[in-house]
Design a protein around this motif. Structure first.
Motif, PDB file in Angstrom:
ATOM      1  N   SER A   1       0.813  -1.216   0.000  1.00 46.57           N
ATOM      2  CA  SER A   1       0.000   0.000   0.000  1.00 46.57           C
ATOM      3  C   SER A   1       0.844   1.262   0.000  1.00 46.57           C
ATOM      4  O   SER A   1       0.307   2.362  -0.092  1.00 46.57           O
ATOM      5  CB  SER A   1      -0.904   0.020   1.248  1.00 46.57           C
ATOM      6  N   LEU A   2       2.132   1.083   0.108  1.00 44.70           N
ATOM      7  CA  LEU A   2       3.038   2.218   0.166  1.00 44.70           C
ATOM      8  C   LEU A   2       3.292   2.761  -1.228  1.00 44.70           C
ATOM      9  O   LEU A   2       3.515   2.023  -2.178  1.00 44.70           O
ATOM     10  CB  LEU A   2       4.363   1.790   0.798  1.00 44.70           C
ATOM     11  N   SER A   3       3.251   4.090  -1.338  1.00 44.87           N
ATOM     12  CA  SER A   3       3.506   4.742  -2.610  1.00 44.87           C
ATOM     13  C   SER A   3       4.963   5.144  -2.698  1.00 44.87           C
ATOM     14  O   SER A   3       5.493   5.793  -1.805  1.00 44.87           O
ATOM     15  CB  SER A   3       2.628   5.986  -2.755  1.00 44.87           C
TER      16      SER A   3
ATOM     17  N   ALA B   1      13.004 -10.801   3.893  1.00 44.41           N
ATOM     18  CA  ALA B   1      12.133  -9.652   4.137  1.00 44.41           C
ATOM     19  C   ALA B   1      12.587  -8.463   3.299  1.00 44.41           C
ATOM     20  O   ALA B   1      11.768  -7.774   2.675  1.00 44.41           O
ATOM     21  CB  ALA B   1      12.142  -9.295   5.620  1.00 44.41           C
ATOM     22  N   GLY B   2      13.891  -8.213   3.270  1.00 41.99           N
ATOM     23  CA  GLY B   2      14.421  -7.119   2.462  1.00 41.99           C
ATOM     24  C   GLY B   2      14.133  -7.306   0.993  1.00 41.99           C
ATOM     25  O   GLY B   2      13.756  -6.354   0.293  1.00 41.99           O
ATOM     26  N   TYR B   3      14.293  -8.523   0.517  1.00 40.21           N
ATOM     27  CA  TYR B   3      13.996  -8.830  -0.890  1.00 40.21           C
ATOM     28  C   TYR B   3      12.549  -8.491  -1.223  1.00 40.21           C
ATOM     29  O   TYR B   3      12.273  -7.848  -2.251  1.00 40.21           O
ATOM     30  CB  TYR B   3      14.275 -10.306  -1.178  1.00 40.21           C
ATOM     31  N   HIS B   4      11.623  -8.928  -0.395  1.00 42.81           N
ATOM     32  CA  HIS B   4      10.205  -8.697  -0.687  1.00 42.81           C
ATOM     33  C   HIS B   4       9.855  -7.211  -0.606  1.00 42.81           C
ATOM     34  O   HIS B   4       9.078  -6.707  -1.438  1.00 42.81           O
ATOM     35  CB  HIS B   4       9.334  -9.507   0.269  1.00 42.81           C
ATOM     36  N   VAL B   5      10.408  -6.503   0.361  1.00 40.42           N
ATOM     37  CA  VAL B   5      10.160  -5.064   0.460  1.00 40.42           C
ATOM     38  C   VAL B   5      10.619  -4.357  -0.811  1.00 40.42           C
ATOM     39  O   VAL B   5       9.869  -3.577  -1.422  1.00 40.42           O
ATOM     40  CB  VAL B   5      10.900  -4.464   1.684  1.00 40.42           C
ATOM     41  N   LEU B   6      11.841  -4.629  -1.226  1.00 39.50           N
ATOM     42  CA  LEU B   6      12.389  -3.953  -2.401  1.00 39.50           C
ATOM     43  C   LEU B   6      11.659  -4.359  -3.677  1.00 39.50           C
ATOM     44  O   LEU B   6      11.415  -3.517  -4.557  1.00 39.50           O
ATOM     45  CB  LEU B   6      13.881  -4.274  -2.534  1.00 39.50           C
ATOM     46  N   SER B   7      11.283  -5.629  -3.787  1.00 34.31           N
ATOM     47  CA  SER B   7      10.605  -6.103  -4.996  1.00 34.31           C
ATOM     48  C   SER B   7       9.203  -5.523  -5.127  1.00 34.31           C
ATOM     49  O   SER B   7       8.748  -5.210  -6.230  1.00 34.31           O
ATOM     50  CB  SER B   7      10.536  -7.638  -4.996  1.00 34.31           C
ATOM     51  N   ILE B   8       8.525  -5.369  -3.991  1.00 33.01           N
ATOM     52  CA  ILE B   8       7.177  -4.797  -4.016  1.00 33.01           C
ATOM     53  C   ILE B   8       7.222  -3.311  -4.347  1.00 33.01           C
ATOM     54  O   ILE B   8       6.415  -2.811  -5.140  1.00 33.01           O
ATOM     55  CB  ILE B   8       6.466  -5.038  -2.668  1.00 33.01           C
ATOM     56  N   LEU B   9       8.174  -2.607  -3.764  1.00 30.74           N
ATOM     57  CA  LEU B   9       8.257  -1.160  -3.963  1.00 30.74           C
ATOM     58  C   LEU B   9       8.922  -0.785  -5.287  1.00 30.74           C
ATOM     59  O   LEU B   9       8.708   0.314  -5.788  1.00 30.74           O
ATOM     60  CB  LEU B   9       9.011  -0.516  -2.806  1.00 30.74           C
TER      61      LEU B   9
ATOM     62  N   MET C   1       4.321   1.894  10.661  1.00 26.54           N
ATOM     63  CA  MET C   1       4.703   0.483  10.699  1.00 26.54           C
ATOM     64  C   MET C   1       4.138  -0.255   9.497  1.00 26.54           C
ATOM     65  O   MET C   1       3.002   0.001   9.062  1.00 26.54           O
ATOM     66  CB  MET C   1       4.209  -0.147  12.000  1.00 26.54           C
ATOM     67  N   LEU C   2       4.936  -1.169   8.967  1.00 26.10           N
ATOM     68  CA  LEU C   2       4.562  -1.919   7.776  1.00 26.10           C
ATOM     69  C   LEU C   2       4.625  -3.420   8.038  1.00 26.10           C
ATOM     70  O   LEU C   2       5.326  -3.875   8.937  1.00 26.10           O
ATOM     71  CB  LEU C   2       5.516  -1.589   6.610  1.00 26.10           C
ATOM     72  N   HIS C   3       3.871  -4.160   7.235  1.00 28.64           N
ATOM     73  CA  HIS C   3       3.999  -5.615   7.226  1.00 28.64           C
ATOM     74  C   HIS C   3       3.971  -6.106   5.788  1.00 28.64           C
ATOM     75  O   HIS C   3       3.516  -5.393   4.886  1.00 28.64           O
ATOM     76  CB  HIS C   3       2.892  -6.293   8.049  1.00 28.64           C
ATOM     77  N   LEU C   4       4.463  -7.300   5.556  1.00 30.55           N
ATOM     78  CA  LEU C   4       4.478  -7.893   4.224  1.00 30.55           C
ATOM     79  C   LEU C   4       3.147  -8.587   3.944  1.00 30.55           C
ATOM     80  O   LEU C   4       2.395  -8.910   4.871  1.00 30.55           O
ATOM     81  CB  LEU C   4       5.619  -8.900   4.109  1.00 30.55           C
ATOM     82  N   PRO C   5       2.836  -8.816   2.669  1.00 32.34           N
ATOM     83  CA  PRO C   5       1.598  -9.536   2.341  1.00 32.34           C
ATOM     84  C   PRO C   5       1.573 -10.925   2.976  1.00 32.34           C
ATOM     85  O   PRO C   5       2.621 -11.547   3.182  1.00 32.34           O
ATOM     86  CB  PRO C   5       1.664  -9.639   0.806  1.00 32.34           C
TER      87      PRO C   5
ATOM     88  N   PRO D   1       9.021  -2.896  -8.495  1.00 36.77           N
ATOM     89  CA  PRO D   1       8.761  -4.101  -9.295  1.00 36.77           C
ATOM     90  C   PRO D   1       9.498  -4.128 -10.631  1.00 36.77           C
ATOM     91  O   PRO D   1       9.612  -5.190 -11.246  1.00 36.77           O
ATOM     92  CB  PRO D   1       7.240  -4.053  -9.496  1.00 36.77           C
ATOM     93  N   GLU D   2       9.988  -2.979 -11.062  1.00 33.77           N
ATOM     94  CA  GLU D   2      10.708  -2.938 -12.327  1.00 33.77           C
ATOM     95  C   GLU D   2      12.137  -3.442 -12.206  1.00 33.77           C
ATOM     96  O   GLU D   2      12.826  -3.663 -13.217  1.00 33.77           O
ATOM     97  CB  GLU D   2      10.721  -1.498 -12.873  1.00 33.77           C
ATOM     98  N   GLN D   3      12.609  -3.655 -10.983  1.00 39.18           N
ATOM     99  CA  GLN D   3      13.978  -4.102 -10.762  1.00 39.18           C
ATOM    100  C   GLN D   3      14.018  -5.549 -10.269  1.00 39.18           C
ATOM    101  O   GLN D   3      13.076  -6.038  -9.641  1.00 39.18           O
ATOM    102  CB  GLN D   3      14.686  -3.191  -9.747  1.00 39.18           C
ATOM    103  N   ASP D   4      15.105  -6.223 -10.576  1.00 37.92           N
ATOM    104  CA  ASP D   4      15.262  -7.633 -10.229  1.00 37.92           C
ATOM    105  C   ASP D   4      16.198  -7.774  -9.027  1.00 37.92           C
ATOM    106  O   ASP D   4      17.393  -7.499  -9.122  1.00 37.92           O
ATOM    107  CB  ASP D   4      15.831  -8.398 -11.436  1.00 37.92           C
ATOM    108  N   PHE D   5      15.626  -8.202  -7.917  1.00 37.20           N
ATOM    109  CA  PHE D   5      16.413  -8.374  -6.708  1.00 37.20           C
ATOM    110  C   PHE D   5      16.649  -9.846  -6.362  1.00 37.20           C
ATOM    111  O   PHE D   5      17.071 -10.168  -5.258  1.00 37.20           O
ATOM    112  CB  PHE D   5      15.722  -7.671  -5.523  1.00 37.20           C
ATOM    113  N   THR D   6      16.395 -10.744  -7.316  1.00 36.91           N
ATOM    114  CA  THR D   6      16.572 -12.172  -7.045  1.00 36.91           C
ATOM    115  C   THR D   6      18.007 -12.561  -6.670  1.00 36.91           C
ATOM    116  O   THR D   6      18.186 -13.577  -5.973  1.00 36.91           O
ATOM    117  CB  THR D   6      16.106 -13.033  -8.238  1.00 36.91           C
ATOM    118  N   PRO D   7      19.052 -11.811  -7.084  1.00 34.13           N
ATOM    119  CA  PRO D   7      20.397 -12.172  -6.609  1.00 34.13           C
ATOM    120  C   PRO D   7      20.523 -12.202  -5.085  1.00 34.13           C
ATOM    121  O   PRO D   7      21.383 -12.909  -4.550  1.00 34.13           O
ATOM    122  CB  PRO D   7      21.285 -11.080  -7.225  1.00 34.13           C
TER     123      PRO D   7
END
Length: 215
Positions: A94-96, A168-176, A141-145, A178-184
């Motif tokens: 939900s974060l912009s 957790a860091g991966y999911h935060v960055l990927s959600i915010l 405060m935030l939580h993941l899906p 989405p155009e970037q690949d953080f799978t490494p």
């Protein structure tokens, strides 16, 4: 000769630097690591700080008077959030990031840059850090899906949706972003875990961990 890698802090045999890939990110991470986690061989915070140039990690328990952290929190060019699931937290989706309101929450109504704080420790340690660090209490405060599952195959977590700090860091960055690949980040994590599994005597992983993963 040093027994430990000067970059990742792990023994040379277990060095994770070979799996690290430098990644750009507009969203910055601040990792608050409980002092009890500092020397854990399988800690994952280092994967984030080595991969993301603009991420930082501070070690302690009570960060109320932490000069460097407070300096970052005082930077008016950034909006700061903390990953801390509770009844008052918002889903990170939900974060912009670009100033566009999503889901009517408008959590980032300006074009400010974003920093997200991750608490690195067990649930008990994370609660203690948040409880005693008064400078964190006014942050949104935030939580993941829901439904995300971790792959920390050699940790006996309280539930199958418990995530490591790097996950957790991966999911935060990927959600915010989405155009970037953080799978490494996950690749480095998986390689590290597999390394430790390979070091176990025959049958130890199967007896102590594999059964719980399949349940």
């Amino acid at each position: 000769m040093y027994r430990y890698c000067l970059q990742c802090g792990k023994s040379h045999k277990a060095c994770i630097c070979r799996w690290i890939k430098s990644l750009p990110s507009n969203v910055e991470l601040i990792i608050l690591q409980h002092s009890g986690e500092k020397n854990r061989p399988m800690g994952t915070a280092k994967i984030l700080t080595l991969s993301l140039e603009n991420s930082v990690c501070f070690i302690g328990e009570d960060f109320s008077q932490h000069t460097e952290l407070n300096s970052l929190l005082d930077d008016s060019h950034y909006t700061h959030y903390i990953m801390y699931p509770c009844d008052q937290s918002y889903c990170v989706s939900s974060l912009s990031v670009n100033g566009d309101e999503q889901s009517g929450l408008g959590l980032n109504p300006s074009s400010k840059k974003i920093r997200v704080i991750l608490l690195d420790g067990t649930w008990k340690k994370a609660y203690k850090m948040w409880q005693v660090s008064k400078n964190l209490h006014e942050l949104p405060m935030l939580h993941l899906p829901k439904g995300l599952k971790g792959n920390y195959r050699i940790r006996k977590a309280p539930s199958d949706n418990s995530l490591s700090t790097v996950e957790a860091g991966y999911h935060v960055l990927s959600i915010l972003q989405p155009e970037q690949d953080f799978t490494p980040l996950l690749t480095a994590f998986d390689n590290m875990i597999q390394f430790y599994i390979n070091q176990m005597p025959e049958g130890v992983f199967e007896r102590n961990y594999q059964k719980s993963l399949s349940e």
